[in-house]
Design an enzyme around this catalytic site. Sequence first.
Site, PDB file in Angstrom:
ATOM      1  N   LEU A 267       0.996  -1.133  -0.076  1.00 15.85           N
ATOM      2  CA  LEU A 267       0.027  -0.204  -0.129  1.00 15.85           C
ATOM      3  C   LEU A 267       0.873   1.228  -0.058  1.00 15.85           C
ATOM      4  O   LEU A 267       2.061   1.295   0.960  1.00 15.85           O
ATOM      5  CB  LEU A 267      -0.861  -0.053   1.268  1.00 15.85           C
ATOM      6  CG  LEU A 267      -1.870  -0.955   1.210  1.00 15.85           C
ATOM      7  CD1 LEU A 267      -2.831  -1.043   2.617  1.00 15.85           C
ATOM      8  CD2 LEU A 267      -3.031  -0.850   0.318  1.00 15.85           C
ATOM      9  N   ASP A 268       0.414   2.402  -1.062  1.00 18.78           N
ATOM     10  CA  ASP A 268       1.536   3.377  -0.853  1.00 18.78           C
ATOM     11  C   ASP A 268       1.356   3.990   0.318  1.00 18.78           C
ATOM     12  O   ASP A 268       0.492   4.060   1.193  1.00 18.78           O
ATOM     13  CB  ASP A 268       1.301   4.350  -2.308  1.00 18.78           C
ATOM     14  CG  ASP A 268       0.021   4.831  -2.184  1.00 18.78           C
ATOM     15  OD1 ASP A 268      -0.527   5.334  -1.440  1.00 18.78           O
ATOM     16  OD2 ASP A 268      -0.770   4.828  -3.349  1.00 18.78           O
ATOM     17  N   TYR A 269       2.344   5.007   0.430  1.00 17.09           N
ATOM     18  CA  TYR A 269       2.541   5.785   1.496  1.00 17.09           C
ATOM     19  C   TYR A 269       1.255   6.604   2.220  1.00 17.09           C
ATOM     20  O   TYR A 269       1.019   6.622   3.415  1.00 17.09           O
ATOM     21  CB  TYR A 269       3.469   7.169   1.618  1.00 17.09           C
ATOM     22  CG  TYR A 269       3.978   7.856   2.677  1.00 17.09           C
ATOM     23  CD1 TYR A 269       4.886   7.161   3.544  1.00 17.09           C
ATOM     24  CD2 TYR A 269       3.556   9.230   2.638  1.00 17.09           C
ATOM     25  CE1 TYR A 269       5.093   8.265   4.600  1.00 17.09           C
ATOM     26  CE2 TYR A 269       3.940  10.072   3.747  1.00 17.09           C
ATOM     27  CZ  TYR A 269       4.657   9.359   4.666  1.00 17.09           C
ATOM     28  OH  TYR A 269       5.389  10.093   5.845  1.00 17.09           O
ATOM     29  N   ASN A 270       0.385   7.052   1.213  1.00 16.17           N
ATOM     30  CA  ASN A 270      -1.043   7.839   1.674  1.00 16.17           C
ATOM     31  C   ASN A 270      -2.046   7.014   1.740  1.00 16.17           C
ATOM     32  O   ASN A 270      -3.057   7.385   1.933  1.00 16.17           O
ATOM     33  CB  ASN A 270      -0.994   9.126   0.894  1.00 16.17           C
ATOM     34  CG  ASN A 270      -0.026  10.259   0.950  1.00 16.17           C
ATOM     35  OD1 ASN A 270       0.488  10.308   2.163  1.00 16.17           O
ATOM     36  ND2 ASN A 270       0.567  10.637  -0.343  1.00 16.17           N
ATOM     37  N   THR A 271      -1.986   5.501   1.563  1.00 15.37           N
ATOM     38  CA  THR A 271      -2.949   4.662   1.313  1.00 15.37           C
ATOM     39  C   THR A 271      -3.259   4.079   2.425  1.00 15.37           C
ATOM     40  O   THR A 271      -2.193   3.724   3.247  1.00 15.37           O
ATOM     41  CB  THR A 271      -2.943   3.955   0.209  1.00 15.37           C
ATOM     42  OG1 THR A 271      -2.783   4.555  -1.072  1.00 15.37           O
ATOM     43  CG2 THR A 271      -4.065   2.675   0.179  1.00 15.37           C
TER      44      THR A 271
END
Length: 283
Positions: free
Chosen positions: A107-111
Amino acid sequence: MDEKLQKVLARFGLGSRRLMEQWITAGRIQVNGQVAKLGDRVTPQDKISVDGEALRIPSWVRPRLRVLRYHKPAGELTTRNDPDGRPTVFDRLPKLRGSRWVAVGRLDYNTEGLLLLTNDGDLANALMHPRAGIEREYAVRILGVLSNEQQIQLLKGVALEDGEARFLKIEEAGGEGANHWYHVTLAEGRNREVRRLFEALGLAVSRLIRVRYGVVEMPRLLKNGYFDELPDEERDILLASVNWVNPARPIAEYGVADSKSHNSNRSSSERHPGASRSSRYKF
């Protein structure tokens, strides 16, 4: 009996077989003091080291197969180390002996939302492989409302820089003011795919939460920044969804920190004192 070196390394949670092959090619693996090469096979009598550090594997008996369900907050990386010192999902997890946690996808940093982790690299690879067709479901908040034409386009397919992509399903989930929530489902995990699909239509995603990975859903009571361990029945359903047979046999001991995650009924403040007490994925 001997086995391929990369298979043994993956079994104990050091990473997927593909990653282990990369480590072998890079000269990071030694067997009996000699740099290993692709194609090497090992037996229980061989001594295996990674970057000069001996693997502390008590025997070739497989450790108990474990799968964690983690509620990832925004602002954490799905990586083991960050040069800038930012927090990672691994910072909160229990320590393991003889293996380590492998994230099932990223999951990316902001997800935010559901992230599965296991101590078996082979299982992680099976759950991530495109041929498995594992569905990922996300709650998405955008500014504005999707038109019928936009929904049709997102379901039919949108050209991205790495090939066409589409959602399998789009469901409205309400909203207030200018913001609107949708639940979207897709059967692959390309980098930032959900965000890029919306951005391709000129729509900005202001919040993104994964709420399901295959047959595993995010429990409403699992707070942001906390984890629990899949019970045996739910774990076996997950394995069956990718036709994966659990060959593990229990080992005698786990570390003290390791045992903390077994009791999902412990109070949240005992398990992660610094985590949020509010359910972040309600909307």
